[in-house]
Design an enzyme around this catalytic site. Structure first.
Site, short mmCIF file in Angstrom:
data_model
loop_
_atom_site.label_atom_id
_atom_site.label_comp_id
_atom_site.label_asym_id
_atom_site.label_seq_id
_atom_site.Cartn_x
_atom_site.Cartn_y
_atom_site.Cartn_z
N GLU A 71 28.70 31.84 49.24
CA GLU A 71 30.37 31.25 48.96
C GLU A 71 30.65 30.30 48.67
O GLU A 71 30.30 28.65 48.63
CB GLU A 71 31.07 31.93 50.27
CG GLU A 71 31.83 32.23 50.24
CD GLU A 71 31.64 34.10 49.91
OE1 GLU A 71 32.15 34.50 48.82
OE2 GLU A 71 31.62 35.00 50.29
N HIS A 72 31.42 30.48 47.75
CA HIS A 72 32.04 29.53 46.91
C HIS A 72 31.34 28.13 46.58
O HIS A 72 31.21 27.61 46.44
CB HIS A 72 33.32 28.15 47.92
CG HIS A 72 34.81 29.03 48.36
ND1 HIS A 72 35.80 28.37 47.17
CD2 HIS A 72 34.93 29.42 49.36
CE1 HIS A 72 36.47 29.71 47.82
NE2 HIS A 72 36.46 29.86 49.26
N ASP A 77 29.91 30.19 43.48
CA ASP A 77 30.26 30.77 42.05
C ASP A 77 30.02 29.83 40.53
O ASP A 77 29.81 29.58 39.83
CB ASP A 77 30.46 32.03 41.92
CG ASP A 77 31.53 32.14 41.93
OD1 ASP A 77 32.01 31.14 42.42
OD2 ASP A 77 31.93 33.39 41.45
N SER A 109 50.72 53.13 38.26
CA SER A 109 50.18 52.65 39.68
C SER A 109 50.61 53.65 39.77
O SER A 109 52.29 54.20 40.41
CB SER A 109 49.90 51.23 39.98
OG SER A 109 50.21 51.57 41.83
N GLY A 142 39.99 39.95 49.99
CA GLY A 142 38.81 39.46 50.03
C GLY A 142 38.09 40.15 49.67
O GLY A 142 36.84 40.08 49.58
N SER A 167 41.03 42.71 42.60
CA SER A 167 41.55 42.70 41.56
C SER A 167 40.20 42.66 40.46
O SER A 167 40.70 43.75 39.06
CB SER A 167 42.15 41.13 41.14
OG SER A 167 41.16 40.30 42.35
N GLU A 195 41.29 36.65 34.38
CA GLU A 195 42.07 36.14 35.45
C GLU A 195 41.95 34.11 35.51
O GLU A 195 42.99 33.94 35.61
CB GLU A 195 40.64 35.92 36.72
CG GLU A 195 40.57 37.95 37.27
CD GLU A 195 40.53 37.49 38.78
OE1 GLU A 195 41.32 36.99 39.37
OE2 GLU A 195 40.90 38.67 39.12
N ASP A 201 32.57 37.93 41.46
CA ASP A 201 33.03 39.96 41.41
C ASP A 201 33.66 40.49 40.60
O ASP A 201 32.76 41.60 40.86
CB ASP A 201 34.96 39.35 42.29
CG ASP A 201 34.85 38.55 43.07
OD1 ASP A 201 34.28 37.63 43.99
OD2 ASP A 201 36.24 37.52 43.66
C1 GLA Z 1 36.85 34.62 44.81
C2 GLA Z 1 36.17 34.67 43.44
C3 GLA Z 1 34.86 34.70 43.16
C4 GLA Z 1 34.68 33.23 43.69
C5 GLA Z 1 34.36 34.05 45.52
C6 GLA Z 1 34.39 32.69 45.83
O1 GLA Z 1 35.93 35.96 45.12
O2 GLA Z 1 37.40 35.35 42.38
O3 GLA Z 1 34.82 33.88 41.87
O4 GLA Z 1 34.21 31.93 43.99
O5 GLA Z 1 36.24 33.70 45.75
O6 GLA Z 1 32.82 33.01 46.64
#
Ligand code: GLA
Length: 388
Positions: free
Chosen positions: A33-34, A36, A67, A123, A127, A159, A171
């Site tokens: 996580e965090h 990428d 929508s 989370g 998107s 984005e 994502d």
């Molecule tokens: C969000 C971002 C991803 C990634 C995660 C954390 O989902 O869109 O690119 O950085 O947070 O891992």
């Protein structure tokens, strides 16, 4: 909404005629996580919660968006797509259209109706689900052949450049490239990837998604701040090494070089990044060895690091994960996605799932006042046309 109903709704809004339906799945990240946007290894999978887009070609240069959860119809001119960045709703879709055109393709006019089963701001990357459903629809209706990895990059670009969220590639990649029953080991520095079967069912286990229901305000600015902190840490480290990304450093290399980082907060952020990348590699090794306990234990360590070093969990995610880890039959768990609220995951023995959901829901509500929601994750295929 069911797909058949959705098509009917489309015809009510835009008139009778042929329609096509495209799906973009949500995702969970199992570990990594965090990292990428730091060139690290991530391990996400697409899930069956999704965005659906019913679409039909128009013979003018307009895109009209509707929508099931937003009351207005947005109308945009294909040749002035740079003008819609600040829309209250519709900018993700138009951002993808814009980026596809920036990439050198021409697109046709179309009407589109969107519907999500993935909860917003949870989370789970609603998107990316919308972006990849949009990308699939635009490519199919305009007759474009866009490589799926490129499509994921165009979603990320939408984005970054259109919506203003400085996210990494994870994502969109997971939503676009997902494969039923598999998680994706993705090296975000090189975009090399491989599928890894993630079959908990045959081991009598389930992956539970736990939604804190905590509204995630200010997430974009907090996220962009974390990313900037990592960039600052990397710039300091580059005084003593030629790493391109933070994740080029092993934990040992980092231990030697970390005094180069001038701000103590940035040291914590970078330490999370470097160790999380290692944990992801270790987790894959566990999985390959059939050691789900080991995998789940690394998920717990990941949560602790995100809580104490990266500081993106917050009281709700911590309360949820703490309650989860106290239950019988739980192997491990962690927050997933960007954090600051949103969802967490737990690996739970099948026979304990009902009592798990009841107990965690109760304890979480007592501690935070929020009514959490729980889903059993189903690992799904990536974005594409819906064949009903
Ligand atoms: C969000 C971002 C991803 C990634 C995660 C954390 O989902 O869109 O690119 O950085 O947070 O891992």
């Amino acid at each position: 909404m069911e797909i058949a109903k959705l098509k009917e709704r489309f015809c009510e809004i835009f008139g009778e005629g042929e329609t096509r339906v495209f799906i973009g799945p949500a995702r969970v990240n199992l570990i990594g996580e965090h990292i990428d946007y730091n060139g690290g290894n991530v391990f996400p999978c697409a899930i069956s919660l999704r965005s659906a887009c019913v679409a039909r070609k128009r013979d003018d240069r307009k895109i009209r968006l509707a929508s099931t959860s937003y009351p207005k119809i947005v109308e945009a001119d294909i040749d002035r797509l740079e003008e819609y960045k600040t829309l209250e709703w519709g900018n993700y879709q138009l951002g993808v259209a814009y980026c596809i055109m920036q990439d050198g393709h021409d697109i046709c006019g179309m009407d589109m109706l969107f519907d999500e089963t993935v909860p917003h701001a949870s989370g789970l990357s609603s998107s990316a689900a919308i972006e990849m459903a949009t990308g699939a629809a635009i490519a199919a209706l305009s007759g474009l052949d866009i490589d799926p990895v490129r499509m994921a990059q165009l979603g990320q670009m939408a984005e970054n450049q259109y919506v203003g969220m400085n996210c990494g590639i994870m994502d969109q990649f997971a939503s676009e490239m997902g494969k039923k029953g598999n998680a994706i080991l993705l090296n975000c520095g090189t975009l090399e990837y491989e599928y890894a079967p993630f079959d908990l069912e045959s081991r009598g286990l389930r992956l539970i998604i736990m939604n804190t229901k905590k509204p995630r305000s200010l997430i974009t600015s907090a996220y962009n701040t974390r990313r900037a902190e990592c960039e600052a840490a990397l710039a300091d480290l580059q005084e003593g090494c030629d790493a391109e990304y933070l994740c080029d450093l092993t934990p040992d290399m980092f231990a030697e070089l970390q005094t180069l980082i001038t701000d103590p907060v940035h040291v914590k952020r970078a330490l999370h990044v470097v160790t999380e990348n290692q944990r992801t590699k270790d987790a894959i090794a566990c999985l390959n060895a059939g050691d789900i306990e080991g995998f789940a234990h690394l998920m717990i360590e990941s949560h602790v690091s995100l809580r104490d070093l990266y500081e993106v969990t917050g009281p709700e995610l911590d309360a949820m994960v703490e309650a989860a880890l106290d239950q019988p039959g739980v192997l491990g768990g962690r927050m997933t996605g960007a954090g600051f609220g949103g969802c967490a995951l737990a690996i739970v023995k099948e026979e304990c799932v009902d009592s798990f959901i009841e107990n965690v829901g109760r304890i979480y509500k007592e501690k935070t006042g929020y009514t959490g929601e729980f889903y059993i994750a189903e690992i799904a295929d990536g974005a594409g046309e819906y064949v009903g």
